[in-house]
Design a protein around this motif. Sequence first.
Motif, short mmCIF file in Angstrom:
data_model
loop_
_atom_site.label_atom_id
_atom_site.label_comp_id
_atom_site.label_asym_id
_atom_site.label_seq_id
_atom_site.Cartn_x
_atom_site.Cartn_y
_atom_site.Cartn_z
N PRO A 37 12.56 3.60 -3.68
CA PRO A 37 11.98 4.88 -2.72
C PRO A 37 10.97 5.43 -3.62
O PRO A 37 10.54 6.60 -3.62
N VAL A 38 9.66 4.71 -3.91
CA VAL A 38 8.62 5.39 -4.57
C VAL A 38 7.34 4.68 -4.10
O VAL A 38 7.29 3.46 -4.06
N GLY A 39 6.27 5.14 -3.86
CA GLY A 39 4.87 4.77 -3.44
C GLY A 39 4.19 5.19 -4.72
O GLY A 39 4.11 6.06 -5.28
N CYS A 59 -15.25 7.13 -2.33
CA CYS A 59 -14.40 7.82 -1.75
C CYS A 59 -13.52 6.81 -0.72
O CYS A 59 -12.37 7.05 -0.54
N LYS A 60 -14.39 5.73 -0.54
CA LYS A 60 -13.87 4.48 0.37
C LYS A 60 -12.68 4.00 -0.42
O LYS A 60 -11.80 3.27 -0.16
N LEU A 61 -13.04 3.79 -1.86
CA LEU A 61 -12.07 3.22 -3.01
C LEU A 61 -10.91 4.18 -3.07
O LEU A 61 -9.58 3.67 -3.07
N ASN A 62 -10.90 5.36 -3.07
CA ASN A 62 -10.19 6.39 -2.96
C ASN A 62 -9.08 6.41 -1.89
O ASN A 62 -7.91 6.35 -1.81
N GLN A 63 -9.83 6.10 -0.61
CA GLN A 63 -9.19 5.98 0.50
C GLN A 63 -8.07 4.91 0.54
O GLN A 63 -7.02 4.98 1.19
N ASP A 121 -2.57 2.53 0.41
CA ASP A 121 -1.62 1.67 -0.24
C ASP A 121 -0.23 2.63 -0.33
O ASP A 121 0.84 2.02 0.00
N CYS A 122 -0.53 3.99 -0.82
CA CYS A 122 0.75 4.74 -0.87
C CYS A 122 1.29 5.06 0.47
O CYS A 122 2.43 4.96 0.56
N ILE A 123 0.44 5.35 1.24
CA ILE A 123 1.05 5.73 2.85
C ILE A 123 1.59 4.72 3.39
O ILE A 123 2.54 4.91 4.18
N LYS A 124 1.32 3.27 3.13
CA LYS A 124 2.14 2.19 3.80
C LYS A 124 3.42 2.00 3.14
O LYS A 124 4.45 1.85 4.05
N VAL A 125 3.75 2.47 1.91
CA VAL A 125 4.97 2.52 1.37
C VAL A 125 5.60 3.84 1.86
O VAL A 125 7.00 3.41 2.41
N ARG A 126 5.12 4.60 2.29
CA ARG A 126 5.51 6.04 2.94
C ARG A 126 6.14 5.63 4.10
O ARG A 126 7.41 5.80 4.57
#
Length: 430
Positions: A190-192, A321-325, A330-335
């Motif tokens: 359970p970690v992104g 910032c597009k790369l940071n986006q 990627d993390c929000i997809k795991v969320r």
Amino acid sequence: MALDIELVKKCYGDFSAKAAIYNRMYEYYKGNTDAITNYKMVTERSNNRVACNFIKKFIKEEVSYLVGNDIAYISKSGNDDIVNDIEYNLGHWSEKHDGDLVKQMLIYGFAFELYYLDRSNQFSSRIITPREGYAYTDDLSNVLFFMHIFTKKFDSTTYIDVYDSDYAYHFDSNFNELEKPTAHIFGGVPVGVAQVSEEFEDDTIYKDIKGLQDAFETNLSDISNEISDFRNAYLAISGFKIDDKDIPDMKQKGIIQIPTADGKATWIIKNINDQFIQNTLSTMEDKMYQLASHINHNEKMQSNLSGMALRSRLISLEEKCKLNQKATADCIKVRLNMLFNFLNYMNSSVNYDYRDIKLKFTPNIPQDDLNSAQIVSQLEDKLSLETGLSLFSFVDNPKNEIKKIKQENKDDSIGQSLLNGGEGDGTSSE
């Protein structure tokens, strides 16, 4: 699969070895730089230390740019329920949660998001930095287990929680088991992970401009102290002598009497080349802006610059910032995957798939909505209403807007029908 304690211990050793690096990065974000901490003092002279934290400034600008506007969720299949359930089940989260996640990611190059159920059985999350967490991954960057290292208030004991795809294990720093493993229902670790690039901490603003930051603060402090030392300038006297008892009276009155014709009194001061100093500071400041891909908004610009010209100045920052986006996405997809696993577990009739969700980031900069309106108008029926609405910065959820439009049209139709003597169902009476 049983937890490999020996492997966990090795990971904890690696975590401890890197702790000093991440602590230093955090200190720089707070402004406690080497230039300020190790500034060389000169006895009996001015020793001002001038802080000028560009690292924090750049990170806050990128956070505001990327998630200053809320992230919008769009269902690719047109399922309104899935979007509504996301917004409802994340509604109790802090409004600045995504901003804090991006901030920690930019400080260290990566950050973690740990998912859990709170006391009210709500889906929740905690942001964990590399100073508190460690993820062990395979060759494909899949997280095999995650360690959360923490202490409790008024308790000096170090606790270690280890999460795998089935359980959370609870240890102390010597890996003595404190309680039985706790099962979880997320169906995976359970970690992104929000990670800028595979270089981790080497791809950060800290890494890029640390040296320039230190040099700028050192030189700025030096010139500040040089100016302050003018208050302690020395008076050179030749051709006569002043009694010590007369000096306080002279300092108070601000005058000196020269008793002989060949006597002389002058101040001994340094000849400082202020242009050289200003050029040095300006060069270092400009290099920091260049390396961080930012622009100095304090620079004077032509008053007649168009919106497109202003936007073009941001192109380097926008690309960064597009790369940071993408790293944040990627993390929000795991969320979302963990959220849907939770919802599917709580209600077997729900079968959501995180791959059905498209994330929309709206940069927090002035948008040319007028130009977008002209484009939509010229395309007419060649563009769907939902796609057209998604182009505007002030529309967070195009589907909801379409619903509102349909409802308003329906209400207008009913109202018009009533005015024309109809029955209120949108049809006219005969």
